[in-house]
Design a protein around this motif. Structure first.
Motif, PDB file in Angstrom:
ATOM      1  N   ALA A 192       1.545  -0.863  -3.017  1.00  0.00           N
ATOM      2  CA  ALA A 192       2.505  -1.189  -4.072  1.00  0.00           C
ATOM      3  C   ALA A 192       2.028  -2.399  -4.875  1.00  0.00           C
ATOM      4  O   ALA A 192       2.150  -2.423  -6.108  1.00  0.00           O
ATOM      5  CB  ALA A 192       3.881  -1.462  -3.472  1.00  0.00           C
ATOM      6  N   MET A 193       1.469  -3.382  -4.184  1.00  0.00           N
ATOM      7  CA  MET A 193       0.945  -4.567  -4.847  1.00  0.00           C
ATOM      8  C   MET A 193      -0.224  -4.194  -5.761  1.00  0.00           C
ATOM      9  O   MET A 193      -0.300  -4.662  -6.902  1.00  0.00           O
ATOM     10  CB  MET A 193       0.482  -5.592  -3.802  1.00  0.00           C
ATOM     11  N   GLN A 194      -1.098  -3.336  -5.293  1.00  0.00           N
ATOM     12  CA  GLN A 194      -2.239  -2.896  -6.090  1.00  0.00           C
ATOM     13  C   GLN A 194      -1.775  -2.118  -7.327  1.00  0.00           C
ATOM     14  O   GLN A 194      -2.311  -2.299  -8.415  1.00  0.00           O
ATOM     15  CB  GLN A 194      -3.179  -2.031  -5.249  1.00  0.00           C
ATOM     16  N   GLU A 195      -0.786  -1.272  -7.144  1.00  0.00           N
ATOM     17  CA  GLU A 195      -0.262  -0.489  -8.266  1.00  0.00           C
ATOM     18  C   GLU A 195       0.370  -1.402  -9.315  1.00  0.00           C
ATOM     19  O   GLU A 195       0.177  -1.196 -10.518  1.00  0.00           O
ATOM     20  CB  GLU A 195       0.754   0.543  -7.770  1.00  0.00           C
ATOM     21  N   GLN A 210      -0.450  -4.527  -9.907  1.00  0.00           N
ATOM     22  CA  GLN A 210      -1.557  -5.203 -10.580  1.00  0.00           C
ATOM     23  C   GLN A 210      -2.234  -4.275 -11.586  1.00  0.00           C
ATOM     24  O   GLN A 210      -2.574  -4.693 -12.696  1.00  0.00           O
ATOM     25  CB  GLN A 210      -2.574  -5.717  -9.562  1.00  0.00           C
ATOM     26  N   ASN A 211      -2.418  -3.030 -11.209  1.00  0.00           N
ATOM     27  CA  ASN A 211      -3.024  -2.056 -12.126  1.00  0.00           C
ATOM     28  C   ASN A 211      -2.153  -1.830 -13.351  1.00  0.00           C
ATOM     29  O   ASN A 211      -2.664  -1.710 -14.471  1.00  0.00           O
ATOM     30  CB  ASN A 211      -3.286  -0.734 -11.411  1.00  0.00           C
ATOM     31  N   ASP A 212      -0.839  -1.769 -13.160  1.00  0.00           N
ATOM     32  CA  ASP A 212       0.071  -1.615 -14.291  1.00  0.00           C
ATOM     33  C   ASP A 212      -0.040  -2.801 -15.242  1.00  0.00           C
ATOM     34  O   ASP A 212      -0.042  -2.622 -16.462  1.00  0.00           O
ATOM     35  CB  ASP A 212       1.519  -1.475 -13.809  1.00  0.00           C
ATOM     36  N   CYS A 213      -0.141  -4.004 -14.698  1.00  0.00           N
ATOM     37  CA  CYS A 213      -0.295  -5.204 -15.531  1.00  0.00           C
ATOM     38  C   CYS A 213      -1.597  -5.144 -16.321  1.00  0.00           C
ATOM     39  O   CYS A 213      -1.625  -5.470 -17.516  1.00  0.00           O
ATOM     40  CB  CYS A 213      -0.258  -6.462 -14.679  1.00  0.00           C
ATOM     41  N   LEU A 214      -2.672  -4.730 -15.671  1.00  0.00           N
ATOM     42  CA  LEU A 214      -3.962  -4.621 -16.357  1.00  0.00           C
ATOM     43  C   LEU A 214      -3.919  -3.571 -17.457  1.00  0.00           C
ATOM     44  O   LEU A 214      -4.430  -3.797 -18.556  1.00  0.00           O
ATOM     45  CB  LEU A 214      -5.075  -4.288 -15.360  1.00  0.00           C
ATOM     46  N   ARG A 215      -3.297  -2.422 -17.166  1.00  0.00           N
ATOM     47  CA  ARG A 215      -3.169  -1.381 -18.184  1.00  0.00           C
ATOM     48  C   ARG A 215      -2.390  -1.893 -19.397  1.00  0.00           C
ATOM     49  O   ARG A 215      -2.745  -1.622 -20.544  1.00  0.00           O
ATOM     50  CB  ARG A 215      -2.473  -0.158 -17.609  1.00  0.00           C
TER      51      ARG A 215
END
Length: 77
Positions: free
Chosen positions: A58-61, A63-68
């Motif tokens: 969930a934490m990785q997802e 972070q990925n959403d923030c990067l996107r």
């Protein structure tokens, strides 16, 4: 090799909010217990592994959403 101390450490780190290190320790412990075919340790580790793994994913997802979002913002500029 007994890795009970590693999964105990992973659980403590998880409880303190250090998900990154907790994930690394629990994954190492899990991989080692599988390598040595320690079924009783697998049963003991499975619960905390599942909890840490779900939280880490969930934490990785997030972070990925923030990067996107950042990349999309930069592209639109």
């Amino acid at each position: 090799t007994d890795h009970a101390s590693l999964w105990n450490l992973a659980q403590l780190l998880y409880e303190e909010g250090d998900i990154e290190h907790a994930y690394r320790y629990i994954r190492f412990s899990w991989d080692e217990t599988n390598r040595y075919n320690a079924r009783s340790r697998n049963l003991q580790t499975a619960g905390i592994l599942s909890l840490i793994d779900l939280t880490y994913q969930a934490m990785q997802e997030k972070q990925n959403d923030c990067l996107r979002s950042l990349v999309s913002t930069k592209i639109l500029e």
